[in-house]
Design an enzyme around this catalytic site. Structure first.
Site, PDB file in Angstrom:
ATOM      1  N   TYR A  17       0.942  -1.283   0.151  1.00 46.49           N
ATOM      2  CA  TYR A  17      -0.165   0.267   0.108  1.00 46.49           C
ATOM      3  C   TYR A  17       0.817   1.192  -0.628  1.00 46.49           C
ATOM      4  O   TYR A  17       0.622   2.225  -0.585  1.00 46.49           O
ATOM      5  CB  TYR A  17      -0.812  -0.086   0.778  1.00 46.49           C
ATOM      6  CG  TYR A  17      -2.207   1.307   1.231  1.00 46.49           C
ATOM      7  CD1 TYR A  17      -3.255   0.639   0.347  1.00 46.49           C
ATOM      8  CD2 TYR A  17      -1.489   2.083   1.410  1.00 46.49           C
ATOM      9  CE1 TYR A  17      -3.880   2.040  -0.115  1.00 46.49           C
ATOM     10  CE2 TYR A  17      -2.631   3.355   1.580  1.00 46.49           C
ATOM     11  CZ  TYR A  17      -3.200   3.044   1.428  1.00 46.49           C
ATOM     12  OH  TYR A  17      -4.687   4.151   1.012  1.00 46.49           O
ATOM     13  N   HIS A  21       1.715   4.068  -3.367  1.00 47.15           N
ATOM     14  CA  HIS A  21       1.387   5.261  -2.666  1.00 47.15           C
ATOM     15  C   HIS A  21       2.282   6.728  -2.786  1.00 47.15           C
ATOM     16  O   HIS A  21       2.943   7.791  -3.332  1.00 47.15           O
ATOM     17  CB  HIS A  21       0.582   6.154  -1.517  1.00 47.15           C
ATOM     18  CG  HIS A  21      -0.561   4.990  -2.105  1.00 47.15           C
ATOM     19  ND1 HIS A  21      -1.526   3.967  -1.446  1.00 47.15           N
ATOM     20  CD2 HIS A  21      -1.538   6.408  -1.618  1.00 47.15           C
ATOM     21  CE1 HIS A  21      -2.630   4.503  -1.563  1.00 47.15           C
ATOM     22  NE2 HIS A  21      -3.160   5.769  -1.508  1.00 47.15           N
ATOM     23  N   TYR A  40      -4.177  15.974   1.675  1.00 44.61           N
ATOM     24  CA  TYR A  40      -4.478  14.495   1.924  1.00 44.61           C
ATOM     25  C   TYR A  40      -3.843  13.797   2.875  1.00 44.61           C
ATOM     26  O   TYR A  40      -2.712  13.693   2.234  1.00 44.61           O
ATOM     27  CB  TYR A  40      -5.238  14.118   0.528  1.00 44.61           C
ATOM     28  CG  TYR A  40      -5.478  12.869  -0.084  1.00 44.61           C
ATOM     29  CD1 TYR A  40      -6.060  12.164   1.249  1.00 44.61           C
ATOM     30  CD2 TYR A  40      -6.746  12.782  -0.423  1.00 44.61           C
ATOM     31  CE1 TYR A  40      -6.889  10.935   1.149  1.00 44.61           C
ATOM     32  CE2 TYR A  40      -7.305  11.713  -1.324  1.00 44.61           C
ATOM     33  CZ  TYR A  40      -7.269  10.562   0.174  1.00 44.61           C
ATOM     34  OH  TYR A  40      -8.086   9.546   0.230  1.00 44.61           O
ATOM     35  N   TRP A  75      -7.456   3.679 -11.177  1.00 48.30           N
ATOM     36  CA  TRP A  75      -6.473   3.676  -9.546  1.00 48.30           C
ATOM     37  C   TRP A  75      -7.095   2.498  -8.711  1.00 48.30           C
ATOM     38  O   TRP A  75      -6.395   1.855  -7.972  1.00 48.30           O
ATOM     39  CB  TRP A  75      -6.378   4.745  -8.602  1.00 48.30           C
ATOM     40  CG  TRP A  75      -5.545   4.903  -7.332  1.00 48.30           C
ATOM     41  CD1 TRP A  75      -6.296   5.249  -6.219  1.00 48.30           C
ATOM     42  CD2 TRP A  75      -4.062   4.632  -7.264  1.00 48.30           C
ATOM     43  NE1 TRP A  75      -5.240   4.970  -5.721  1.00 48.30           N
ATOM     44  CE2 TRP A  75      -4.291   4.949  -5.773  1.00 48.30           C
ATOM     45  CE3 TRP A  75      -3.036   4.372  -8.113  1.00 48.30           C
ATOM     46  CZ2 TRP A  75      -2.827   4.355  -4.901  1.00 48.30           C
ATOM     47  CZ3 TRP A  75      -1.928   4.771  -7.769  1.00 48.30           C
ATOM     48  CH2 TRP A  75      -1.579   5.056  -5.804  1.00 48.30           C
ATOM     49  N   TRP A  76      -8.652   2.972  -8.485  1.00 50.50           N
ATOM     50  CA  TRP A  76      -9.628   1.830  -7.478  1.00 50.50           C
ATOM     51  C   TRP A  76      -8.975   0.541  -8.239  1.00 50.50           C
ATOM     52  O   TRP A  76      -8.836  -0.572  -7.118  1.00 50.50           O
ATOM     53  CB  TRP A  76     -11.090   1.731  -8.035  1.00 50.50           C
ATOM     54  CG  TRP A  76     -11.053   3.559  -7.183  1.00 50.50           C
ATOM     55  CD1 TRP A  76     -10.373   3.776  -6.180  1.00 50.50           C
ATOM     56  CD2 TRP A  76     -11.917   4.226  -7.363  1.00 50.50           C
ATOM     57  NE1 TRP A  76     -10.918   5.046  -5.536  1.00 50.50           N
ATOM     58  CE2 TRP A  76     -12.603   5.326  -6.250  1.00 50.50           C
ATOM     59  CE3 TRP A  76     -13.489   4.208  -8.162  1.00 50.50           C
ATOM     60  CZ2 TRP A  76     -13.186   6.127  -5.981  1.00 50.50           C
ATOM     61  CZ3 TRP A  76     -14.200   4.342  -7.456  1.00 50.50           C
ATOM     62  CH2 TRP A  76     -14.118   5.542  -7.705  1.00 50.50           C
TER      63      TRP A  76
END
Length: 108
Positions: A17, A21, A40, A75-76
């Protein structure tokens, strides 16, 4: 406006993860910026593997504009193997959080 949510990471996927990112696609960052998203943050609670996300957006923020863009869809799909998602769209299951307290501080 601030938006906060909680998502669920699958066990053993913490490093992946973070890696994904750290290598955030420039076109995704540009899309989020164009949608008015700023500051964010995503935090991990390591025992439960819950991800806590918070970001700021303007009063005219349109979540559907974010969701419907092809780069967001890609991206999802890219992230669906390491976290809980909706079965119909691979959108992360992001449960909204309710603000319970805020302390404004001065910068000395």
């Amino acid at each position: 406006m601030k938006f906060a949510s909680v998502m669920q990471l699958f066990p053993g996927c913490e490093a992946e993860y973070r890696r994904r990112h750290d290598e955030l696609w420039p076109e995704l960052a540009e899309h989020l910026d164009q949608c008015g998203i700023s500051d964010y943050y995503i935090f991990l609670e390591p025992d439960s593997l819950q991800l806590f996300a918070i970001f700021e957006a303007g009063d005219d923020f349109d979540p559907e504009r974010v969701r419907s863009h092809p780069v967001m869809q890609r991206w999802w799909n890219h992230m669906a193997d390491i976290m809980e998602t909706r079965t119909d769209s691979n959108e992360p299951l992001a449960r909204p959080l309710t603000e319970m307290f805020y302390l404004a501080g001065s910068r000395a």
